[in-house]
Design an enzyme around this catalytic site. Sequence first.
Site, PDB file in Angstrom:
ATOM      1  N   ASP A  50      24.423  33.164  58.497  1.00 31.17           N
ATOM      2  CA  ASP A  50      25.445  33.369  57.039  1.00 31.17           C
ATOM      3  C   ASP A  50      24.499  34.060  56.140  1.00 31.17           C
ATOM      4  O   ASP A  50      23.798  34.981  56.186  1.00 31.17           O
ATOM      5  CB  ASP A  50      23.687  31.677  56.124  1.00 31.17           C
ATOM      6  N   GLU A 232      22.683  20.937  56.262  1.00 31.02           N
ATOM      7  CA  GLU A 232      22.680  22.670  55.639  1.00 31.02           C
ATOM      8  C   GLU A 232      22.737  23.492  54.943  1.00 31.02           C
ATOM      9  O   GLU A 232      23.831  22.997  53.844  1.00 31.02           O
ATOM     10  CB  GLU A 232      22.801  23.610  57.174  1.00 31.02           C
TER      11      GLU A 232
HETATM   12  C1  FRU Z   1      23.266  27.754  59.067  1.00 33.58           C
HETATM   13  C2  FRU Z   1      21.402  28.178  59.716  1.00 33.58           C
HETATM   14  C3  FRU Z   1      20.582  27.432  58.401  1.00 33.58           C
HETATM   15  C4  FRU Z   1      19.451  28.614  59.275  1.00 33.58           C
HETATM   16  C5  FRU Z   1      20.060  29.679  59.321  1.00 33.58           C
HETATM   17  C6  FRU Z   1      18.887  30.730  61.188  1.00 33.58           C
HETATM   18  O1  FRU Z   1      24.363  28.970  59.776  1.00 33.58           O
HETATM   19  O2  FRU Z   1      21.499  27.069  60.899  1.00 33.58           O
HETATM   20  O3  FRU Z   1      20.089  26.244  58.206  1.00 33.58           O
HETATM   21  O4  FRU Z   1      18.402  29.164  57.773  1.00 33.58           O
HETATM   22  O5  FRU Z   1      21.538  28.887  59.977  1.00 33.58           O
HETATM   23  O6  FRU Z   1      19.591  31.428  60.882  1.00 33.58           O
END
Ligand code: FRU
Length: 537
Positions: A50, A232
């Site tokens: 992300d 998320e």
């Molecule tokens: C989304 C996610 C988020 C988390 C991150 C961990 O892709 O699963 O929810 O904070 O990636 O790397």
Amino acid sequence: MHPFLLAILSLVLFTQCNSKQVSEQSTPTLYQEPHRNQFHFSPDSMWMNDPNGMVYYEGEYHLFYQYYPDSTVWGPMHWGHAVSKDLVHWEHLPIALYPDELGYIFSGSAVIDWNNTSGFGDGETPPMIAIFTHHNSEGERAGAIDFQYQSIAYSLDKGRSWTKYAGNPVVPNPGIKDFRDPKVVWDENSQQWVMVFAAWDHVKLYGSPNLKDWTHLSDFGREWGSHAGVWECPDFFPIALEGTDDQRWLMIVSVQAGSPNGGTGAQYFVGDFNGQEFVLSDDFVAAVRPAEVLNEQRINRDEKTVWVDHGRDNYAGVTWSDVPASDGRRLFIGWMSNWQYALQVPTERWRSAMTLPRELSLIRTSAGPRLAAQPVRELQMLRQEELFWSPEETGGLLSGTAVNQQEWILEFDPLAQPTISEVYLELSNSAGERLLIGYEVESQRFFTDRTITQLADFQAGFATQRHYAPRAPDQAAKIRMHLFLDHASVELFADEGQTVLTDIYFAKSPFTTARLFADGGVWQTNPQVFPLASIWR
Ligand code: FRU
């Protein structure tokens, strides 16, 4: 399988298989490796997911990102860091945030605390504040459920060095397993900081005067939109309906499954925020009808959802904070992958890239307010001399140019050419691989087709069918397709960004031929084609 479990499994497989591969190959030049996108952001090596903490400050767009510096698969998360003066060229900076005794550094956001509400400032420089999730992996392994909580850190030197707040976490976990990804915005009306983060099947809104002390305001979303997977990476910000002073609030929420063409994707909601609650706008409610709830089990069958992007590869996207009012744009970037296969994609030195930065707007349609996304205008600086050619003279063929590093603008009028049932741009190479991007007339859908590329067996469902995006309502007959083709991705912005489709692909060798194809006639069009410069050379 949950991405984190998948990550651990893949890490084991990766370390077993990859040590051999690396030693047998000569190292290609950095940023010229196979499948390396030339005008998209990617880390120079290792794993990225992300985008995080995007904030504009003193001439720099910051891009932090989920980063694991020790492997090309997911692992203990850090915040990687890059800056850009123009949203196009990126400078890599050292890692900004490292895991600590409270846990890994998961996704989050950053803001400039202009009035030093936090007290972290020195009287001259407003602090840059990062708000992120601490993920306590030991707690997770021990079977706890409260292993994610929200924390903050501050920087007084333009994000180059960071101090974590001694009072972390600022939002402790009340006993919810998925409790992460805080996005913070200053709400002018209620004169408070507002934090939104994901809590399993909904988002939570918290308010604060100083970024350190947070109070629960409300919850949103249990009954709305897609619940095919865990929620998320929410985003939340005010935005006016284009051309009006009708101010709304937009909420973007990524969801771990059930996106239109499979896997992870991002949905959005349009509403109002009164300083306490986010309430859907009357003219938007019908678009995200309630998911039925039966014995706590959601029935996903009848869910209605509006998506930020119809492609498989735009996840966890959020917008920049603190873009100056004189600019006024709402700027977005997403992670150009999908948890279904992100850990397996066939790149060697690094894994994954970001989407192009996009300007978001909220437009009026007969179906209600809808999001549109356009590539940022700064990308035009990459245009090289336009290629002039006549599809009529060449039978639609354009050979011998770097067709995997180009921008195309194509038009098609189904009314003017009624015998045609579909049109597409086909990219191909001598290995017989083909990538198609086009439009089906009868079903009124745009599509991409990566099924005839050969590097697709790393995941069973990666390239088994066309990916579709329905045409937006209220359009004139003539269709406009704006395409960005890079070495491992294609982004389609149709009808001025009202329909967007982002997909990655992996071909054995670069595409060298482009062909305009029409089923049932000759596609009469004057394509605009611009080779694009690399941002990495
Ligand atoms: C989304 C996610 C988020 C988390 C991150 C961990 O892709 O699963 O929810 O904070 O990636 O790397």
